[in-house]
Design a protein around this motif. Structure first.
Motif, PDB file in Angstrom:
ATOM      1  N   THR A  89       0.842  -1.559  -0.160  1.00  0.00           N
ATOM      2  CA  THR A  89       0.187  -0.351  -0.056  1.00  0.00           C
ATOM      3  C   THR A  89       0.840   1.471   0.246  1.00  0.00           C
ATOM      4  N   ILE A  90       0.397   1.957  -0.676  1.00  0.00           N
ATOM      5  CA  ILE A  90       1.139   3.481  -1.343  1.00  0.00           C
ATOM      6  C   ILE A  90       0.700   4.284  -0.190  1.00  0.00           C
ATOM      7  N   THR A  91       0.666   5.023   0.363  1.00  0.00           N
ATOM      8  CA  THR A  91      -0.560   6.204   0.921  1.00  0.00           C
ATOM      9  C   THR A  91       0.188   7.767   0.347  1.00  0.00           C
ATOM     10  N   ARG A  92      -1.031   9.235   0.733  1.00  0.00           N
ATOM     11  CA  ARG A  92      -0.290  10.248   0.373  1.00  0.00           C
ATOM     12  C   ARG A  92      -1.545  11.435   1.560  1.00  0.00           C
ATOM     13  N   PRO A  93      -0.458  12.054   1.345  1.00  0.00           N
ATOM     14  CA  PRO A  93      -2.245  12.929   2.652  1.00  0.00           C
ATOM     15  C   PRO A  93      -2.904  13.585   0.926  1.00  0.00           C
ATOM     16  N   ALA A  94      -3.638  13.546   1.235  1.00  0.00           N
ATOM     17  CA  ALA A  94      -5.194  14.292   0.561  1.00  0.00           C
ATOM     18  C   ALA A  94      -5.456  15.658   0.854  1.00  0.00           C
ATOM     19  N   THR A  95      -5.242  16.203  -1.032  1.00  0.00           N
ATOM     20  CA  THR A  95      -5.470  17.860  -0.588  1.00  0.00           C
ATOM     21  C   THR A  95      -6.702  18.434  -0.257  1.00  0.00           C
ATOM     22  N   GLY A  96      -6.505  19.457   0.711  1.00  0.00           N
ATOM     23  CA  GLY A  96      -7.894  19.774   0.720  1.00  0.00           C
ATOM     24  C   GLY A  96      -8.576  19.367   1.686  1.00  0.00           C
ATOM     25  N   ALA A  97      -8.587  18.077   2.103  1.00  0.00           N
ATOM     26  CA  ALA A  97      -9.031  17.854   3.284  1.00  0.00           C
ATOM     27  C   ALA A  97      -8.087  17.508   4.618  1.00  0.00           C
ATOM     28  N   PRO A  98      -8.507  17.924   5.428  1.00  0.00           N
ATOM     29  CA  PRO A  98      -7.653  17.854   6.680  1.00  0.00           C
ATOM     30  C   PRO A  98      -7.917  16.559   7.685  1.00  0.00           C
ATOM     31  N   ASP A  99      -6.918  15.642   7.807  1.00  0.00           N
ATOM     32  CA  ASP A  99      -7.317  14.139   8.532  1.00  0.00           C
ATOM     33  C   ASP A  99      -7.668  13.657   7.597  1.00  0.00           C
ATOM     34  N   THR A 100      -6.852  13.458   6.405  1.00  0.00           N
ATOM     35  CA  THR A 100      -7.532  12.368   6.128  1.00  0.00           C
ATOM     36  C   THR A 100      -6.529  12.656   4.454  1.00  0.00           C
ATOM     37  N   ILE A 101      -5.862  10.885   3.559  1.00  0.00           N
ATOM     38  CA  ILE A 101      -5.095  10.389   3.035  1.00  0.00           C
ATOM     39  C   ILE A 101      -5.780  10.158   2.408  1.00  0.00           C
ATOM     40  N   GLU A 102      -4.905   9.193   0.934  1.00  0.00           N
ATOM     41  CA  GLU A 102      -5.516   9.029  -0.104  1.00  0.00           C
ATOM     42  C   GLU A 102      -4.358   7.529  -0.213  1.00  0.00           C
ATOM     43  N   ILE A 103      -5.023   6.667  -0.679  1.00  0.00           N
ATOM     44  CA  ILE A 103      -4.322   5.254  -0.485  1.00  0.00           C
ATOM     45  C   ILE A 103      -4.554   4.224  -1.705  1.00  0.00           C
TER      46      ILE A 103
END
Length: 307
Positions: free
Chosen positions: A129-143
């Motif tokens: 799994t790779i993760t990254r911060p979600a743009t414009g959404a606090p306390d949210t990531i994208e996987i």
């Protein structure tokens, strides 16, 4: 006349020897100088390959020193990424490779297989799994989840296969391209019973797994320090239970674990409190998980189970 001839012959002989030595020494020097010396990995952009293959290589390449890399087609639309190293790959080299990936938000969960790669060699539980911060959404990531699976059994393939100086990784075709959002701290909480310990300040309910009157199991998330969360539950459990047992601590080494639904590496602390009331055992168990992934590490997952 003879003296001059001898001198000329000596000059010619010296020139021949110098040229001969230069021809012999050049390959030796090239051989002694390792490929890519002073670099973490070799440039592969010069090869003719599709852009998606180059992107896949760039995800993994900085974490391993190699002299060759290739991407080949696999079963069911999957792809096989193969690195060829300058040296023999042992357990220590594989651990360093995994650590380098983890530091960049790439989680390899599952054992490595030492031997030849096979498309039908599966494992019960594994993930990449790779993760990254979600743009414009606090306390949210994208996987993006990427481990390839056997089309017949749907079991995951071995995440890493190591054969002497080759390391292979089977991946889904859309790894690094298909992303889904994961809200770590929810904006809206589901309704949940308050635990006997009370909830940790600032934590939010993520999931209610069980609440049937006999047993309650609730999962929270908080942005904070693992040590502070441990101290809070240790003190609260001692207030309501006669016996408190703690396994793990904030300085313990990370181990394979699932945090916020992501298979990764994490520090895990389990605090258990027990009491007898009216000949009945009452318990409260708080499990704390703190992931090593830099996109998850600002948070602590708190799971509280009790009767």
């Amino acid at each position: 006349m003879s003296i001059r001839t001898n001198l000329m012959n000596r000059v010619k002989l010296a020139l021949i020897l110098a040229v001969g030595l230069a021809a012999v020494s050049s390959p030796t020097e090239a051989q002694d100088s390792p490929a890519g010396q002073g670099k973490d990995y070799l440039a592969v952009e010069a090869r003719e390959m599709p852009p998606e293959s180059r992107e896949l290589i760039h995800i993994f390449a900085p974490s391993i020193r190699h002299r060759d890399v290739k991407v080949t087609a696999g079963k069911g639309g999957s792809r096989l990424l193969t690195f060829t190293s300058d040296s023999i790959l042992n357990g220590r080299a594989v651990r360093k490779f995994n650590q380098g990936l983890l530091e960049r938000g790439i989680n390899v969960y599952g054992a490595a297989y030492y031997g030849d790669f096979a498309w039908d060699r599966t494992i019960v539980d594994a993930a990449i799994t790779i993760t990254r911060p979600a743009t414009g959404a606090p306390d949210t990531i994208e996987i993006s989840e990427g481990i390839a699976r056997d089309p017949l059994t749907n079991l995951p393939l071995m995440p890493l296969t190591v054969s002497i100086n080759e390391l292979t990784i089977p991946l889904k075709e859309d790894f690094g391209k298909a992303w889904k959002r994961l809200e770590i701290i929810p904006a809206v909480e589901p309704i949940a019973p308050e635990p006997k310990t009370g909830r940790y300040p600032g934590s939010k309910v993520r999931i209610v797994r069980q609440n049937d009157g006999e047993r309650r199991q609730v999962i929270y998330a908080v942005k904070g320090d693992l040590r502070a969360v441990e101290q809070f539950f240790d003190a609260k459990l001692k207030e309501i239970h006669r016996t408190v047992i703690v396994a793990g601590d904030a300085d313990s080494a990370a181990s394979p674990a699932e945090v916020f639904g992501i298979k990764t590496s994490a520090q895990v602390i389990v605090l258990s409190g027990y009491s007898y009331n009216d000949k009945k055992l009452a318990y409260t168990e708080a499990t704390l998980r703190h992931a090593s992934d830099p996109n998850l590490s600002p948070y602590v997952e708190i799971e509280v189970a009790e009767n």
